[in-house]
Design an enzyme around this catalytic site. Structure first.
Site, PDB file in Angstrom:
ATOM      1  CE  LYS A  16      -2.453  -0.749   3.745  1.00 17.64           C
ATOM      2  NZ  LYS A  16      -1.924  -2.041   4.223  1.00 17.64           N
ATOM      3  NE  ARG A  91      -4.530  -1.249   9.971  1.00 15.54           N
ATOM      4  CZ  ARG A  91      -3.447  -0.629   9.502  1.00 15.54           C
ATOM      5  NH1 ARG A  91      -3.490   0.652   9.239  1.00 15.54           N
ATOM      6  NH2 ARG A  91      -2.343  -1.298   9.292  1.00 15.54           N
ATOM      7  NE  ARG A 130       6.995  -2.550   5.994  1.00 20.38           N
ATOM      8  CZ  ARG A 130       5.677  -2.359   5.897  1.00 20.38           C
ATOM      9  NH1 ARG A 130       5.169  -1.939   4.764  1.00 20.38           N
ATOM     10  NH2 ARG A 130       4.884  -2.591   6.905  1.00 20.38           N
ATOM     11  NE  ARG A 136       6.523  -0.664  10.057  1.00 21.39           N
ATOM     12  CZ  ARG A 136       5.354  -0.457   9.454  1.00 21.39           C
ATOM     13  NH1 ARG A 136       5.291   0.296   8.363  1.00 21.39           N
ATOM     14  NH2 ARG A 136       4.254  -0.975   9.931  1.00 21.39           N
ATOM     15  NE  ARG A 147       1.494  -4.692  11.134  1.00 20.24           N
ATOM     16  CZ  ARG A 147       2.440  -4.493  10.220  1.00 20.24           C
ATOM     17  NH1 ARG A 147       3.573  -5.156  10.293  1.00 20.24           N
ATOM     18  NH2 ARG A 147       2.264  -3.622   9.274  1.00 20.24           N
TER      19      ARG A 147
END
Ligand code: AMP
Length: 190
Positions: A16, A91, A130, A136, A147
């Site tokens: 996204k 969400r 990532r 992160r 998630r």
């Protein structure tokens, strides 16, 4: 491409953020990412950030009240008057309903909910990669799974909601960044 008030929907790792960058350039609309805003609040150690940090690190969803407040404030700013790309919001159904209320208060309509679809194994692989690059805190295997669960339970129902509103467009998110970008262009033009 005529769509200017858009939602970008998809599971974590669907690309996204990457596709949002191309879209905002082409469409000349601001990128409104609740995840980015929350991370900024965490870094600045604001009251919202202090509250959100542990929840985000665990891969869970921050409360609707907090996120709706942040999104409403941002969408009410001047630069969002002629359009916006929402990334990571709404969400939950409660957030989708709050957004409907806000848009009708502002006297505008949603043009498109663009849903990027991917397969789950590929998503986990992308997120782990990532995690290495960006460091992160919410990108380890356990939080990735949480998630995904949050997405399946709370966010996936929005696909039906926006189908019912007649604004859902689905795009296959598998393949290279360029391939997905091309599919998005075609989907928005068609
Ligand atoms: P993102 O960068 O969009 O993947 O968001 C990172 C994290 O921020 C999520 O895992 C949630 O903890 C939180 N977050 C971002 N947007 C929302 C939202 N709309 N509702 C609830 N939590 C959110």
């Amino acid at each position: 491409m005529s769509a200017s008030r858009m939602i970008l929907l998809g599971p974590p790792g669907a690309g996204k953020g990457t596709q949002a960058a191309g879209l905002i350039n082409r469409l000349g609309i601001p990128h409104v990412s609740t995840g980015d805003m929350l991370r900024a609040a965490v870094n600045a150690e604001t009251p919202v950030g202090l509250k959100a940090k542990a929840i985000m690190d665990a891969g869970e969803l921050v409360s609707d009240d907090v996120v709706i407040g942040i999104a409403e404030e941002r969408l009410s700013e001047d630069d969002a008057k002629n359009g916006f790309l929402l990334d990571g919001f709404p969400r939950t159904m409660a957030q989708a309903e709050a957004l409907e209320g806000l848009l009708s208060k502002l006297g505008v309509e949603l043009d498109c909910c663009l849903a990027i679809t991917v397969d789950n194994d590929a998503v986990v692989e992308r997120l782990l990669k990532r995690a290495e690059i960006e460091g992160r805190a919410d990108d380890n295997e356990e939080t990735i799974r949480e998630r995904m669960r949050e997405y399946d339970n709370k966010t996936a129902p929005l696909l039906d909601f926006y189908t019912g509103r007649g604004v859902l467009t689905e795009v296959d998110g598998m393949g290279t960044i360029d391939e997905v970008e091309e599919r998005i262009k075609q989907a928005l033009e068609g």
